[in-house]
Design a protein around this motif. Structure first.
Motif, PDB file in Angstrom:
ATOM      1  N   ARG B 355       0.823  -1.214   0.000  1.00 46.54           N
ATOM      2  CA  ARG B 355       0.000   0.000   0.000  1.00 46.54           C
ATOM      3  C   ARG B 355       0.852   1.257   0.000  1.00 46.54           C
ATOM      4  O   ARG B 355       1.797   1.374   0.777  1.00 46.54           O
ATOM      5  CB  ARG B 355      -0.905   0.031   1.222  1.00 46.54           C
ATOM      6  N   SER B 356       0.469   2.185  -0.864  1.00 48.78           N
ATOM      7  CA  SER B 356       1.069   3.521  -0.797  1.00 48.78           C
ATOM      8  C   SER B 356       0.060   4.476  -0.181  1.00 48.78           C
ATOM      9  O   SER B 356       0.193   4.860   0.964  1.00 48.78           O
ATOM     10  CB  SER B 356       1.519   3.972  -2.187  1.00 48.78           C
ATOM     11  N   ALA B 357      -0.984   4.856  -0.939  1.00 46.18           N
ATOM     12  CA  ALA B 357      -1.993   5.739  -0.337  1.00 46.18           C
ATOM     13  C   ALA B 357      -3.375   5.098  -0.278  1.00 46.18           C
ATOM     14  O   ALA B 357      -4.351   5.765   0.058  1.00 46.18           O
ATOM     15  CB  ALA B 357      -2.050   7.071  -1.069  1.00 46.18           C
ATOM     16  N   GLY B 360      -6.210   2.036  -4.303  1.00 48.57           N
ATOM     17  CA  GLY B 360      -6.219   1.010  -5.337  1.00 48.57           C
ATOM     18  C   GLY B 360      -7.625   0.567  -5.709  1.00 48.57           C
ATOM     19  O   GLY B 360      -8.519   0.497  -4.863  1.00 48.57           O
ATOM     20  N   VAL B 361      -7.791   0.269  -6.987  1.00 47.37           N
ATOM     21  CA  VAL B 361      -9.030  -0.323  -7.494  1.00 47.37           C
ATOM     22  C   VAL B 361      -8.673  -1.739  -7.955  1.00 47.37           C
ATOM     23  O   VAL B 361      -9.148  -2.726  -7.411  1.00 47.37           O
ATOM     24  CB  VAL B 361      -9.609   0.512  -8.655  1.00 47.37           C
ATOM     25  N   SER B 362      -7.758  -1.796  -8.947  1.00 46.17           N
ATOM     26  CA  SER B 362      -7.237  -3.100  -9.352  1.00 46.17           C
ATOM     27  C   SER B 362      -6.317  -3.642  -8.265  1.00 46.17           C
ATOM     28  O   SER B 362      -6.269  -4.836  -8.015  1.00 46.17           O
ATOM     29  CB  SER B 362      -6.448  -2.950 -10.651  1.00 46.17           C
ATOM     30  N   SER B 415      -1.100  13.990 -13.267  1.00 46.13           N
ATOM     31  CA  SER B 415      -1.326  12.828 -12.393  1.00 46.13           C
ATOM     32  C   SER B 415      -2.698  12.253 -12.683  1.00 46.13           C
ATOM     33  O   SER B 415      -2.915  11.677 -13.747  1.00 46.13           O
ATOM     34  CB  SER B 415      -1.161  13.238 -10.934  1.00 46.13           C
ATOM     35  N   GLY B 416      -3.637  12.406 -11.764  1.00 50.05           N
ATOM     36  CA  GLY B 416      -4.998  11.943 -12.024  1.00 50.05           C
ATOM     37  C   GLY B 416      -5.937  13.085 -11.724  1.00 50.05           C
ATOM     38  O   GLY B 416      -5.519  14.242 -11.695  1.00 50.05           O
ATOM     39  N   ASP B 417      -7.173  12.762 -11.433  1.00 54.58           N
ATOM     40  CA  ASP B 417      -8.103  13.854 -11.139  1.00 54.58           C
ATOM     41  C   ASP B 417      -8.380  13.989  -9.654  1.00 54.58           C
ATOM     42  O   ASP B 417      -9.077  14.884  -9.234  1.00 54.58           O
ATOM     43  CB  ASP B 417      -9.424  13.661 -11.898  1.00 54.58           C
ATOM     44  N   VAL B 423       1.132   8.250  -5.132  1.00 50.43           N
ATOM     45  CA  VAL B 423       2.121   8.169  -6.198  1.00 50.43           C
ATOM     46  C   VAL B 423       2.445   6.702  -6.493  1.00 50.43           C
ATOM     47  O   VAL B 423       2.551   6.291  -7.638  1.00 50.43           O
ATOM     48  CB  VAL B 423       3.384   8.966  -5.798  1.00 50.43           C
ATOM     49  N   GLY B 424       2.577   5.897  -5.435  1.00 51.18           N
ATOM     50  CA  GLY B 424       3.017   4.510  -5.608  1.00 51.18           C
ATOM     51  C   GLY B 424       2.151   3.701  -6.543  1.00 51.18           C
ATOM     52  O   GLY B 424       2.647   3.000  -7.423  1.00 51.18           O
ATOM     53  N   GLY B 425       0.837   3.782  -6.379  1.00 51.31           N
ATOM     54  CA  GLY B 425      -0.058   2.991  -7.210  1.00 51.31           C
ATOM     55  C   GLY B 425      -0.197   3.560  -8.607  1.00 51.31           C
ATOM     56  O   GLY B 425      -0.180   2.828  -9.598  1.00 51.31           O
ATOM     57  N   PHE B 480       6.526  -6.173 -10.091  1.00 59.84           N
ATOM     58  CA  PHE B 480       7.974  -6.350 -10.034  1.00 59.84           C
ATOM     59  C   PHE B 480       8.633  -5.969  -8.720  1.00 59.84           C
ATOM     60  O   PHE B 480       9.809  -6.206  -8.528  1.00 59.84           O
ATOM     61  CB  PHE B 480       8.620  -5.607 -11.204  1.00 59.84           C
ATOM     62  N   GLY B 481       7.889  -5.368  -7.838  1.00 57.91           N
ATOM     63  CA  GLY B 481       8.544  -5.039  -6.579  1.00 57.91           C
ATOM     64  C   GLY B 481       7.800  -3.950  -5.842  1.00 57.91           C
ATOM     65  O   GLY B 481       6.621  -3.694  -6.099  1.00 57.91           O
ATOM     66  N   ILE B 482       8.509  -3.349  -4.937  1.00 56.53           N
ATOM     67  CA  ILE B 482       7.934  -2.248  -4.165  1.00 56.53           C
ATOM     68  C   ILE B 482       8.805  -1.034  -4.419  1.00 56.53           C
ATOM     69  O   ILE B 482       9.984  -0.997  -4.033  1.00 56.53           O
ATOM     70  CB  ILE B 482       7.896  -2.578  -2.663  1.00 56.53           C
ATOM     71  N   LEU B 630     -15.957   9.154 -18.889  1.00 59.18           N
ATOM     72  CA  LEU B 630     -15.026   9.108 -20.020  1.00 59.18           C
ATOM     73  C   LEU B 630     -13.943  10.147 -19.782  1.00 59.18           C
ATOM     74  O   LEU B 630     -14.228  11.266 -19.348  1.00 59.18           O
ATOM     75  CB  LEU B 630     -15.747   9.454 -21.321  1.00 59.18           C
ATOM     76  N   ARG B 631     -12.694   9.746 -20.051  1.00 59.80           N
ATOM     77  CA  ARG B 631     -11.588  10.681 -19.890  1.00 59.80           C
ATOM     78  C   ARG B 631     -10.845  10.783 -21.207  1.00 59.80           C
ATOM     79  O   ARG B 631     -10.616   9.769 -21.871  1.00 59.80           O
ATOM     80  CB  ARG B 631     -10.587  10.153 -18.872  1.00 59.80           C
ATOM     81  N   ALA B 632     -10.416  11.989 -21.515  1.00 59.44           N
ATOM     82  CA  ALA B 632      -9.601  12.166 -22.707  1.00 59.44           C
ATOM     83  C   ALA B 632      -8.202  11.647 -22.446  1.00 59.44           C
ATOM     84  O   ALA B 632      -7.620  11.899 -21.388  1.00 59.44           O
ATOM     85  CB  ALA B 632      -9.543  13.648 -23.069  1.00 59.44           C
ATOM     86  N   LEU B 680      -7.593  -2.066 -22.055  1.00 56.95           N
ATOM     87  CA  LEU B 680      -8.064  -1.425 -20.825  1.00 56.95           C
ATOM     88  C   LEU B 680      -6.885  -0.808 -20.082  1.00 56.95           C
ATOM     89  O   LEU B 680      -5.723  -1.131 -20.340  1.00 56.95           O
ATOM     90  CB  LEU B 680      -8.802  -2.434 -19.937  1.00 56.95           C
ATOM     91  N   TYR B 681      -7.223   0.126 -19.196  1.00 52.64           N
ATOM     92  CA  TYR B 681      -6.231   0.728 -18.302  1.00 52.64           C
ATOM     93  C   TYR B 681      -6.370   0.017 -16.961  1.00 52.64           C
ATOM     94  O   TYR B 681      -7.410   0.107 -16.308  1.00 52.64           O
ATOM     95  CB  TYR B 681      -6.495   2.221 -18.174  1.00 52.64           C
ATOM     96  N   LEU B 682      -5.359  -0.702 -16.562  1.00 48.68           N
ATOM     97  CA  LEU B 682      -5.528  -1.640 -15.446  1.00 48.68           C
ATOM     98  C   LEU B 682      -5.969  -0.973 -14.155  1.00 48.68           C
ATOM     99  O   LEU B 682      -6.670  -1.575 -13.339  1.00 48.68           O
ATOM    100  CB  LEU B 682      -4.272  -2.502 -15.258  1.00 48.68           C
TER     101      LEU B 682
END
Ligand SMILES: Cc1cc2nc3c(=O)[nH]c(=O)nc-3n(C[C@H](O)[C@H](O)[C@H](O)COP(=O)(O)OP(=O)(O)OC[C@H]3O[C@@H](n4cnc5c(N)ncnc54)[C@H](O)[C@@H]3O)c2cc1C
Lengths: 299, 736
Positions: B355-357, B360-362, B415-417, B423-425, B480-482, B630-632, B680-682
């Motif tokens: 876990r970072s923050a 997570g969804v996936s 980054s995201g919205d 940051v980690g995920g 692959f790791g942490i 939907l995201r551009a 898909l975007y994982l």
């Protein structure tokens, strides 16, 4: 319509939000920077989204230098009057006299009962408040002879050592709307602290309520002016043209001056968690209101 | 008998109301400067002394590290005491302890009720309202509020309530040295009878004394003091020594001479010295989960959180996913991460999450009964080189914090919205955000990572070191790791305009097609996301679009937004010239309270065709889903060759996310949309369908990833997020 001639003062009403814990502290500091005279916090101890109001007040007191601090209003049913007297006197001594005691008979009885508090009817709660004020003032009165005895129905003190004495005469402000509470306010309070939003007819309600306080004060042999009239406000600063407290700082000042001159309100407390609003209130609205009232009074 | 507690030293404050108020702050400041552990704020005597709660808060605001023991006289409102102490502990980030005074007249009933009420109101490990029915005090459905840390409750008592101390308290406090032996016996026996380990209970002695000529106990030289105190620690297990004095000189001697000398003497006399291991309450131990070696946790972790610890309430779940892990290991360095990983690998059958923050969804960053390696405390943001805009960011930093830290430089990282995402995920998967069309994905700005691999090694990966790994990290990093540090090259991003438009979408198909067309035709400085709330009877169908325009001048902003605004009538609009950091400042700090699993589906698409829009309209009408966004993407995202990173679907112009409450229902709706999707975007996909791997990674990417997985994580240690399974029966594995 009365102007009781009190000096005006201005304060803030800050949400004692539990998260993040320092947020209300920052807003208290912002209130002081805004030049306000008082920072106050509501008290709903059954509500876990809020911090404990007295703890927050004491903490804020140590972080500020000039501003007065008050509950707005403290919930009596969950706070023992003897402890409250001692706590308020302690804080008053620590701050060199910056404490006001805003207190209410209690609301939200389900919440109070859930916390283990005693459920009272409105009538009982009024009497309990009267007894509590007697206990509080009695414990502060270290110059009175002998230990304190209050034989009340809700609060009894049997021979308690008085003290500590507060650093100044801590004013007790009561939040009141209904006739019984208004009469109690007239009889014993130093200030009346309602919220504009709860007045049935807005400012117009003030006349009749003031009258009840005045009558009760006179009947108890007090000057009506012994009870200062305070008011919790909320509003929005806009570019102008809105209704009550929906305009420019200049509009606000005119409206508050009106409240002061027509209804005798002398303490204006703005509910806001926005530093920018607190700043406008302290730096723009307050001086202009004072000026307007001053010039009317001397006219 | 010694109970193995770390030795602590404290001063007892004098709160005589006649003192100058400055005296309190001065005493506290000295205690803090001398490095004492505690200041005891006594209950005092009503009438003569200041009220302890008020004084504690006052001092708390003027100190920074000192522990504060708030003594409470018997109270008619224990629930209020719980609130007050919890608040002060929150305000001080965990510096408060509570001490209760037993009244001579109380046989323990009032005290027992008080402790029970306080604990119940603080017990956020059990959800729901607080209830307790005692003889004298009760709670009937009160809201709980926890302190910042597990506040210990001490009881100051001489004899009559010692059994209660053994049953309920965390510390026994006495001022009577001669009472220790017998008192300990009673306390220990009562503790054992209640199923507790006597080591759960600290022993505190409060002493008075003097310096100078030897004249009885605690009067004499430092050596005399040590020889008086040492047996109390060694033979009677005293763990806290508090001095009660009005003399500043004596207090200084105690703090500066006696304390270190006693520590040294205890160190010399006891095998474990005065350092201690944490002793958890029996009630906490009862919450442990099977299969986890709780006794063998690595020594140097920043924090080890078990199901019975208060911090667990905050750490068990994620933003969208409920969890009940068996243990959370919190690391603040790569070495600690490696240790935690080694520990986890000694538990082969137990689920492992990273876990970072926690957004997570996936990524299953929490689990049921397993181990969580939590790097949320590794959240520093550091500028390495201003000229090249090189920044180094810990995995636990959240994007709101990153944006705020970069803003003063005039920089931003796409980054995201949502500012709460870590940051980690995100930076191991992609990063589709409000600057995507102009600046690409977050991973496109990544220049190097440091990470702990499955074998415990700590490596750096970049274009020039472990380049294969660096390729894999950018899109499939979780396999692959942490990652313990990310190095990015930030972009220069000045003021931005941010528009939130609410428009009519009664003709959903038309709205979607038009929105897609406008986005594709807009210059890259515009990136738009649109949410279509599922239609509800009686409410007009609306589209909520959030659009960032990287421009600050009115004309450009209006020119960019005009075509969007023209799509359909406007219900509400809010357009502000703002900063990227201000837009990202949209996350709450509240502890996650989620339960259950998110149900989320992700798909990528080239264009918003009328056919896709028609299918979308059907899905929105079906009532099967709760979220449609939907995201551009496109623009700069597509400038990067598909084989440059493990995120390979560079040709998509849009990313679709659909969420709902039930997997099967959402899957049925998703079938309507699937024909139009290409990959898909994982990060937005919660399902564990085997085909999803081939949808996330095109064949060439997938087979390269599988080869690398067999090199770097052959045993599949990292399997909480799109785990790369061996190639059997899988189209992506055909070339293995
Ligand atoms: C409200 C919300 C909004 C979102 N918005 C966006 C968005 O706009 N754009 C976007 O691209 N994504 C978005 N996401 C998806 C988000 O990027 C992923 O869910 C991401 O995994 C969350 O990162 P985290 O660190 O908070 O997650 P965590 O829950 O801490 O981790 C999730 C998974 O990531 C992996 N992981 C975490 N830390 C590391 C590490 N240090 N090293 C290796 N692997 C690690 C693990 O597999 C872990 O299970 C959003 C998610 C939510 C909940």
């Amino acid at each position: 319509m009365t102007d009781y001639g009190h000096d005006l003062w201005f304060g803030s009403f800050v949400t004692p939000a539990a998260r993040p814990p320092q947020a209300p502290v920052e807003l208290a500091l912002a209130s002081e920077r805004a030049g306000l005279d008082l920072v106050s916090f509501q008290d709903h101890p059954y509500q876990s989204a809020f911090q404990d109001t007295w703890t927050l007040m004491s903490y804020v007191a140590a972080r500020t230098e000039r501003i007065r601090i008050s509950g707005n209003v403290l919930s009596l049913p969950l706070r023992s009057p003897a402890v409250l007297a001692r706590a308020a006197a302690s804080l008053d001594r620590l701050t060199g006299g910056r404490v006001d005691l805003g207190i209410g008979a209690g609301a939200f009885w389900d919440g109070i009962a859930a916390m283990g508090g005693r459920r009272l009817t409105p009538g009982q709660a009024v009497q309990a408040l009267e007894e509590a004020v007697q206990v509080i003032r009695g414990l502060w009165a270290t110059d009175e002879p002998g230990p304190l005895k209050v034989d009340g129905e809700y609060y009894s003190v049997t021979g308690a050592k008085r003290g500590p004495a507060p650093a100044h005469r801590i004013p007790i402000h009561i939040g009141a709307y209904k006739p019984r509470m208004l009469r109690l306010t007239g009889r014993i309070a130093d200030g009346w602290l309602p919220s504009l939003g709860y007045l049935p007819d807005g400012p117009a309600s003030l006349d009749a309520m003031n009258e009840q306080i005045d009558e009760a004060a006179s009947a108890a042999g007090r000057e009506p002016a012994a009870v200062s009239r305070l008011l919790n406000l909320s509003g929005r600063f806009t570019t102008g043209g809105g209704g009550l407290l929906q305009g420019t700082p200049g509009d606000w000042a005119e409206q508050l001056a009106d409240l002061a001159l027509q209804y005798g309100v002398s303490g204006f407390i703005l509910a806001s968690d926005e530093p920018a609003e607190l700043d406008l209130f302290g730096h723009e609205v307050a001086p202009r209101t004072r000026e307007l009232v001053q010039s009317e009074r001397t006219a | 008998m010694n109970y193995g507690h770390r030795l602590r030293f404290g001063l007892r404050l004098s709160t005589d109301a006649d003192h100058e108020p400055d005296h309190l702050i001065k005493s506290a400041a000295l205690a803090e400067r001398w490095g004492l552990d505690l200041l005891v704020v006594p209950a005092g005597t009503a009438g003569a002394d200041l009220e302890p709660g008020t004084v504690s808060s006052w001092i708390a605001a003027a100190t920074g590290s000192l522990g504060l023991v708030v003594e409470s006289p018997p109270t008619p409102h224990p629930a209020m005491l719980a609130r007050a102490v919890a608040s002060l502990d929150q305000l001080t980030a965990g510096r408060v302890e509570l001490a209760l005074h037993a009244e001579a007249a109380d046989s323990g009933e009032a005290l027992g009720d008080t402790i029970a009420v306080v604990r119940e109101l603080w017990n956020v490990l059990d959800r729901g309202l607080g209830r307790y029915t005692g003889r004298l005090h009760r709670l009937s459905g009160a809201q709980k509020a926890a302190p910042a840390h597990d506040v210990p409750i001490a009881v100051h008592a001489d004899s009559h309530v010692l059994r209660l101390v053994g049953r309920q308290a965390d510390e026994w406090s006495t001022g009577d040295v001669t009472a220790l032996a017998e008192g300990n016996r009673v306390v220990d026996e009562a503790a054992r009878a209640a199923g507790r380990d006597p080591r759960e209970i600290r022993r505190r002695i409060t002493i008075r004394g003097d310096v100078g000529e030897r004249a009885g106990t605690f009067t004499g030289t430092t050596e005399d003091w040590v020889s008086d105190l040492l047996p109390l620690v060694l033979d009677h297990g005293v763990g806290t020594v508090v001095l009660d004095t009005d003399s500043e000189d004596l207090a200084a001697r105690f703090a500066n001479d006696v304390a270190p000398a006693l520590r040294a003497a205890v160190d010399a006399a006891l095998p474990h010295g005065w350092s201690s291991t944490r002793v958890r309450r029996a009630a906490a131990l009862a919450r442990r989960r099977p299969g986890i070696d709780y006794e063998g946790t690595p020594e140097g972790m920043a924090e080890v959180v078990e199901p019975g610890d208060l911090a667990y309430a905050r750490l068990r779940s994620g933003y969208l996913r409920g969890g009940a892990p068996g243990i959370v290991l919190r690391a603040t360095t790569a070495e600690q991460v490696a240790q935690a990983l080694a520990y986890a690998r000694r538990h082969p059958g137990v689920p492992l999450s990273r876990r970072s923050a926690g957004h997570g969804v996936s990524g299953r960053s929490t689990n049921d009964g397993g181990i969580v390696i939590d790097v949320s405390l590794m959240n520093t943001i550091e500028v390495l080189d201003e000229k090249t805009r090189r920044v180094r960011i810990g995995p636990g930093a959240r994007w709101a914090e990153v944006a705020a830290a970069l803003e003063p430089y005039g920089w931003a990282l796409s980054s995201g919205d949502y500012g709460g995402v870590g940051v980690g995920g995100l930076a191991t998967a992609g990063g589709i955000g409000y600057l995507s069309r102009e600046h690409g994905l977050t991973i496109d700005h990544l220049r190097a990572v440091e990470m702990v691999l499955a074998d415990g090694s700590i490596v750096r990966a970049s274009d020039v070191e472990n380049a294969d790994l660096f390729w894999a990290v950018r899109g499939a990093g979780a396999n692959f790791g942490i990652v313990t540090a990310f190095e990015f090259e930030a972009d220069e991003v000045g003021p931005v305009a941010f528009a939130q438009l609410t428009q009519d979408a009664s003709d959903v198909e038309r709205y979607l097609v038009e929105w897609g067309r406008v986005v594709e035709q807009s210059p890259r400085d515009l990136t738009s996301f649109v949410i279509l709330p599922p239609s509800r009877a009686g409410r007009p169908a609306v589209a909520l679009s959030h659009t960032m325009v990287h421009a600050a001048d009115r004309e450009t902003v209006l020119a960019r937004l005009e075509p969007l605004a023209a799509i359909s009538p406007m219900y509400a609009q809010d357009v502000a010239i703002s900063s990227y950091a201000a837009v990202m400042n949209n996350a709450s700090d509240d502890a996650p309270v989620s339960r259950g699993e998110p149900v989320s589906r992700s798909g990528l698409l080239r264009h918003v065709t009328p056919e896709f829009a028609a299918a979308s309209a059907r899905v929105l009408r079906s009532g099967a889903i709760g979220w449609f966004q939907l995201r551009a993407v496109g623009g700069a995202v597509a400038d990067v060759p598909a084989d440059a990173t493990a995120y390979a679907h560079r040709d998509a112009n849009f990313s679709l996310v659909v969420m709902g409450g039930d997997d099967e229902v959402v899957d049925a709706a998703w079938e309507l949309l699937r024909p139009f999707l290409d990959g898909l975007y994982l990060s937005f996909e919660s399902s564990l369908r085997p085909e999803r791997l081939a949808e996330a990674f095109p064949p060439a990417t997938l087979s390269r990833l599988r080869r690398l997985k067999s090199t770097y994580d052959p045993e599949g240690v990292f399997d909480d997020n799109f785990a790369l399974t061996p190639a059997t029966n899988d189209p992506g594995g055909s070339d293995q």
